[in-house]
Design a protein around this motif. Structure first.
Motif, PDB file in Angstrom:
ATOM      1  N   SER A  38      10.891 -30.397  45.927  1.00  0.00           N
ATOM      2  CA  SER A  38       9.439 -30.480  46.145  1.00  0.00           C
ATOM      3  C   SER A  38       8.737 -30.915  44.867  1.00  0.00           C
ATOM      4  CB  SER A  38       8.888 -29.158  46.685  1.00  0.00           C
ATOM      5  OG  SER A  38       9.264 -28.075  45.860  1.00  0.00           O
ATOM      6  N   GLU A  39       9.011 -32.149  44.477  1.00  0.00           N
ATOM      7  CA  GLU A  39       8.303 -32.843  43.396  1.00  0.00           C
ATOM      8  C   GLU A  39       8.436 -32.130  42.048  1.00  0.00           C
ATOM      9  OE1 GLU A  39       4.746 -35.044  45.731  1.00  0.00           O
ATOM     10  OE2 GLU A  39       4.553 -32.857  45.663  1.00  0.00           O
ATOM     11  N   SER A  40       9.671 -31.877  41.659  1.00  0.00           N
ATOM     12  CA  SER A  40       9.915 -31.253  40.354  1.00  0.00           C
ATOM     13  C   SER A  40       9.415 -32.156  39.229  1.00  0.00           C
ATOM     14  CB  SER A  40      11.417 -31.003  40.162  1.00  0.00           C
ATOM     15  OG  SER A  40      11.879 -29.987  41.010  1.00  0.00           O
ATOM     16  N   THR A  41       8.956 -31.521  38.161  1.00  0.00           N
ATOM     17  CA  THR A  41       8.516 -32.264  36.978  1.00  0.00           C
ATOM     18  C   THR A  41       9.533 -32.189  35.848  1.00  0.00           C
ATOM     19  OG1 THR A  41       7.266 -30.309  36.246  1.00  0.00           O
ATOM     20  CG2 THR A  41       6.079 -31.964  37.533  1.00  0.00           C
ATOM     21  N   ASP A  42      10.658 -31.510  36.082  1.00  0.00           N
ATOM     22  CA  ASP A  42      11.729 -31.463  35.090  1.00  0.00           C
ATOM     23  C   ASP A  42      12.882 -32.353  35.562  1.00  0.00           C
ATOM     24  OD1 ASP A  42      12.945 -30.045  37.100  1.00  0.00           O
ATOM     25  OD2 ASP A  42      13.204 -28.183  35.958  1.00  0.00           O
ATOM     26  N   ASP A  43      14.089 -32.096  35.119  1.00  0.00           N
ATOM     27  CA  ASP A  43      15.238 -32.953  35.433  1.00  0.00           C
ATOM     28  C   ASP A  43      16.041 -32.473  36.643  1.00  0.00           C
ATOM     29  OD1 ASP A  43      14.694 -34.666  33.301  1.00  0.00           O
ATOM     30  OD2 ASP A  43      15.841 -33.422  31.890  1.00  0.00           O
ATOM     31  N   THR A  44      15.432 -31.699  37.530  1.00  0.00           N
ATOM     32  CA  THR A  44      16.162 -31.176  38.687  1.00  0.00           C
ATOM     33  C   THR A  44      16.829 -32.289  39.485  1.00  0.00           C
ATOM     34  OG1 THR A  44      14.674 -29.280  38.877  1.00  0.00           O
ATOM     35  CG2 THR A  44      15.964 -29.846  40.809  1.00  0.00           C
ATOM     36  N   VAL A  45      16.101 -33.336  39.792  1.00  0.00           N
ATOM     37  CA  VAL A  45      16.635 -34.415  40.628  1.00  0.00           C
ATOM     38  C   VAL A  45      17.815 -35.102  39.962  1.00  0.00           C
ATOM     39  CG1 VAL A  45      16.121 -36.672  41.635  1.00  0.00           C
ATOM     40  CG2 VAL A  45      14.492 -34.788  41.896  1.00  0.00           C
ATOM     41  N   SER A  46      17.684 -35.434  38.680  1.00  0.00           N
ATOM     42  CA  SER A  46      18.780 -36.126  37.987  1.00  0.00           C
ATOM     43  C   SER A  46      20.003 -35.236  37.857  1.00  0.00           C
ATOM     44  CB  SER A  46      18.318 -36.611  36.613  1.00  0.00           C
ATOM     45  OG  SER A  46      17.893 -35.537  35.804  1.00  0.00           O
ATOM     46  N   VAL A  47      19.802 -33.928  37.664  1.00  0.00           N
ATOM     47  CA  VAL A  47      20.933 -33.001  37.594  1.00  0.00           C
ATOM     48  C   VAL A  47      21.648 -32.952  38.943  1.00  0.00           C
ATOM     49  CG1 VAL A  47      21.595 -30.575  37.342  1.00  0.00           C
ATOM     50  CG2 VAL A  47      19.983 -31.592  35.737  1.00  0.00           C
ATOM     51  N   ALA A  48      20.898 -32.841  40.031  1.00  0.00           N
ATOM     52  CA  ALA A  48      21.498 -32.772  41.363  1.00  0.00           C
ATOM     53  C   ALA A  48      22.241 -34.064  41.703  1.00  0.00           C
ATOM     54  CB  ALA A  48      20.429 -32.476  42.405  1.00  0.00           C
ATOM     55  N   LEU A  49      21.677 -35.200  41.352  1.00  0.00           N
ATOM     56  CA  LEU A  49      22.353 -36.469  41.601  1.00  0.00           C
ATOM     57  C   LEU A  49      23.641 -36.567  40.801  1.00  0.00           C
ATOM     58  CD1 LEU A  49      19.277 -38.881  41.616  1.00  0.00           C
ATOM     59  CD2 LEU A  49      20.740 -38.323  43.578  1.00  0.00           C
ATOM     60  N   ALA A  50      23.605 -36.106  39.558  1.00  0.00           N
ATOM     61  CA  ALA A  50      24.802 -36.142  38.711  1.00  0.00           C
ATOM     62  C   ALA A  50      25.900 -35.240  39.257  1.00  0.00           C
ATOM     63  CB  ALA A  50      24.442 -35.738  37.287  1.00  0.00           C
ATOM     64  N   GLU A  51      25.532 -34.208  40.009  1.00  0.00           N
ATOM     65  CA  GLU A  51      26.508 -33.295  40.593  1.00  0.00           C
ATOM     66  C   GLU A  51      27.015 -33.782  41.949  1.00  0.00           C
ATOM     67  OE1 GLU A  51      27.917 -30.636  39.296  1.00  0.00           O
ATOM     68  OE2 GLU A  51      26.795 -30.765  37.409  1.00  0.00           O
ATOM     69  N   GLY A  52      26.591 -34.963  42.368  1.00  0.00           N
ATOM     70  CA  GLY A  52      27.111 -35.545  43.600  1.00  0.00           C
ATOM     71  C   GLY A  52      26.357 -35.169  44.855  1.00  0.00           C
ATOM     72  N   CYS A  53      25.116 -34.708  44.725  1.00  0.00           N
ATOM     73  CA  CYS A  53      24.327 -34.306  45.889  1.00  0.00           C
ATOM     74  C   CYS A  53      23.511 -35.480  46.438  1.00  0.00           C
ATOM     75  CB  CYS A  53      23.360 -33.178  45.518  1.00  0.00           C
ATOM     76  SG  CYS A  53      24.168 -31.718  44.857  1.00  0.00           S
ATOM     77  N   ARG A  54      23.159 -35.364  47.711  1.00  0.00           N
ATOM     78  CA  ARG A  54      22.152 -36.244  48.278  1.00  0.00           C
ATOM     79  C   ARG A  54      20.803 -35.568  48.064  1.00  0.00           C
ATOM     80  NH1 ARG A  54      20.591 -36.934  53.827  1.00  0.00           N
ATOM     81  NH2 ARG A  54      22.376 -35.646  54.446  1.00  0.00           N
ATOM     82  N   VAL A  55      19.866 -36.266  47.449  1.00  0.00           N
ATOM     83  CA  VAL A  55      18.580 -35.668  47.077  1.00  0.00           C
ATOM     84  C   VAL A  55      17.457 -36.344  47.839  1.00  0.00           C
ATOM     85  CG1 VAL A  55      16.996 -35.134  45.189  1.00  0.00           C
ATOM     86  CG2 VAL A  55      19.482 -35.134  44.781  1.00  0.00           C
ATOM     87  N   ILE A  56      16.579 -35.533  48.420  1.00  0.00           N
ATOM     88  CA  ILE A  56      15.419 -36.007  49.166  1.00  0.00           C
ATOM     89  C   ILE A  56      14.194 -35.315  48.587  1.00  0.00           C
ATOM     90  CG2 ILE A  56      14.305 -36.105  51.436  1.00  0.00           C
ATOM     91  CD1 ILE A  56      17.376 -35.627  52.415  1.00  0.00           C
ATOM     92  N   THR A  57      13.156 -36.079  48.304  1.00  0.00           N
ATOM     93  CA  THR A  57      11.909 -35.494  47.809  1.00  0.00           C
ATOM     94  C   THR A  57      10.970 -35.251  48.987  1.00  0.00           C
ATOM     95  OG1 THR A  57      12.102 -36.574  45.657  1.00  0.00           O
ATOM     96  CG2 THR A  57       9.904 -35.833  46.313  1.00  0.00           C
ATOM     97  N   GLN A  58      10.470 -34.023  49.060  1.00  0.00           N
ATOM     98  CA  GLN A  58       9.558 -33.644  50.140  1.00  0.00           C
ATOM     99  C   GLN A  58       8.495 -32.720  49.577  1.00  0.00           C
ATOM    100  OE1 GLN A  58       8.971 -34.295  53.468  1.00  0.00           O
ATOM    101  NE2 GLN A  58       7.237 -32.934  53.107  1.00  0.00           N
ATOM    102  N   PRO A  59       7.212 -33.104  49.608  1.00  0.00           N
ATOM    103  CA  PRO A  59       6.156 -32.175  49.174  1.00  0.00           C
ATOM    104  C   PRO A  59       6.248 -30.857  49.920  1.00  0.00           C
ATOM    105  CG  PRO A  59       5.270 -34.377  49.477  1.00  0.00           C
ATOM    106  CD  PRO A  59       6.674 -34.414  50.010  1.00  0.00           C
ATOM    107  N   TRP A  60       5.822 -29.798  49.277  1.00  0.00           N
ATOM    108  CA  TRP A  60       6.007 -28.433  49.760  1.00  0.00           C
ATOM    109  C   TRP A  60       5.382 -28.226  51.134  1.00  0.00           C
ATOM    110  CZ3 TRP A  60       9.197 -24.745  49.058  1.00  0.00           C
ATOM    111  CH2 TRP A  60       8.890 -23.406  49.337  1.00  0.00           C
ATOM    112  N   LEU A  61       6.171 -27.663  52.049  1.00  0.00           N
ATOM    113  CA  LEU A  61       5.748 -27.387  53.416  1.00  0.00           C
ATOM    114  C   LEU A  61       5.651 -25.897  53.707  1.00  0.00           C
ATOM    115  CD1 LEU A  61       8.086 -29.972  55.196  1.00  0.00           C
ATOM    116  CD2 LEU A  61       5.626 -30.235  54.790  1.00  0.00           C
TER     117      LEU A  61
END
Length: 265
Positions: A38-61
């Motif tokens: 949900s729109e992280s401003t740190d390196d969460t997305v890049s860390v998850a991608l580096a670990e082999g995950c599929r990453v989807i950005t979705q504003p908080w619901l």
């Protein structure tokens, strides 16, 4: 390692410092790991991608809505929800592998214990008794409730399997972080609280603090956690009291009383 036909999904927001540990506890044995960020401003997305995950950005619901969205992104019907501050123990991994060893699982959903790990500690306190949640399930039959505040799987009348091994929950980066999270959560609960009677709210102002301290310190066995356990139980009890106090101060409890007075006979 043999993988089970399960999609693990994780919702995240600014979890770059700890999400890799969570992913590594499941990535070797599940079919896929889906991170809904949900729109992280740190390196969460890049860390998850580096670990082999599929990453989807979705504003908080909201808590339930975000997890329902994540369920829909998974390619398997069997899904496993793990939060970004939780770690699957090797014992729980083996239990889940055993569930799928014979083919179709016996139940359509399975619950498991979550054990709190204090800041600075490596493992839960002795005889930890914290929470029990359904996290492994067939999404064709059961799903998370679509709630802004609560994130629980609605199991209706289906029988639920029980796994004995726990996940470890590293909820708090520090006790200061714990207070910050509880403060935010308390205001969210106040804003979404159902109206209650004036008499009951006044009674709870007197009982909420001691009852919750007893609940956390004795019933949930934080007495076994030494000074950290005492501190944890005290903070939890204080914020449970603050929720009731804030409901009283904001006047939300008066709505039900006013409605009952104005209702026709």
């Amino acid at each position: 390692m043999r993988k089970v036909p399960v999609s693990c999904f994780i919702i995240s927001k600014n979890e770059a410092d700890r999400i890799a540990r969570t992913i590594r506890s499941v990535r070797p044995w599940v079919d896929e790991v889906v991170v809904v960020d949900s729109e992280s401003t740190d390196d969460t997305v890049s860390v998850a991608l580096a670990e082999g995950c599929r990453v989807i950005t979705q504003p908080w619901l909201g808590f339930g809505g975000q997890k329902r969205f994540a369920e829909d992104q998974c390619r398997n019907n069997w899904v496993f929800n793990v939060d970004a501050d939780e770690v699957v123990t090797p014992q729980l991994e083996q239990e889940i592998l055993a569930v799928f060893a014979a083919g179709n699982p016996e139940f359509i959903a399975y619950g498991m214990p979550l054990q709190m790990v204090y800041p600075g500690s490596a493992k839960p306190r002795p005889l930890a008794r914290d929470h029990w949640y359904v996290r492994l399930y067939d999404r064709r039959f059961v799903r998370f409730r679509n709630s802004r505040v609560h994130d629980a799987v609605v199991t209706d009348n289906y029988p639920i399997g029980r796994l004995r091994a726990p996940m470890h929950h590293y909820s708090m980066r520090s006790f200061a972080d714990m207070k910050r999270k509880l403060n935010e959560r308390t205001w969210l609960l106040v804003e979404n609280s159902a109206p209650g009677a004036t008499g009951s709210i006044r009674l709870r102002l007197l009982s909420e603090l001691p009852m919750n301290f007893f609940k956390y310190y004795i019933v949930r066995r934080h007495v076994m956690g030494g000074p950290k356990g005492l501190r944890y139980a005290s903070i939890q009890a204080r914020y449970r009291f603050l929720k009731i106090y804030r409901i009283w101060r904001t006047g939300r409890h008066k709505t039900a009383t006013a409605a009952s007075v104005s209702a026709p006979a």
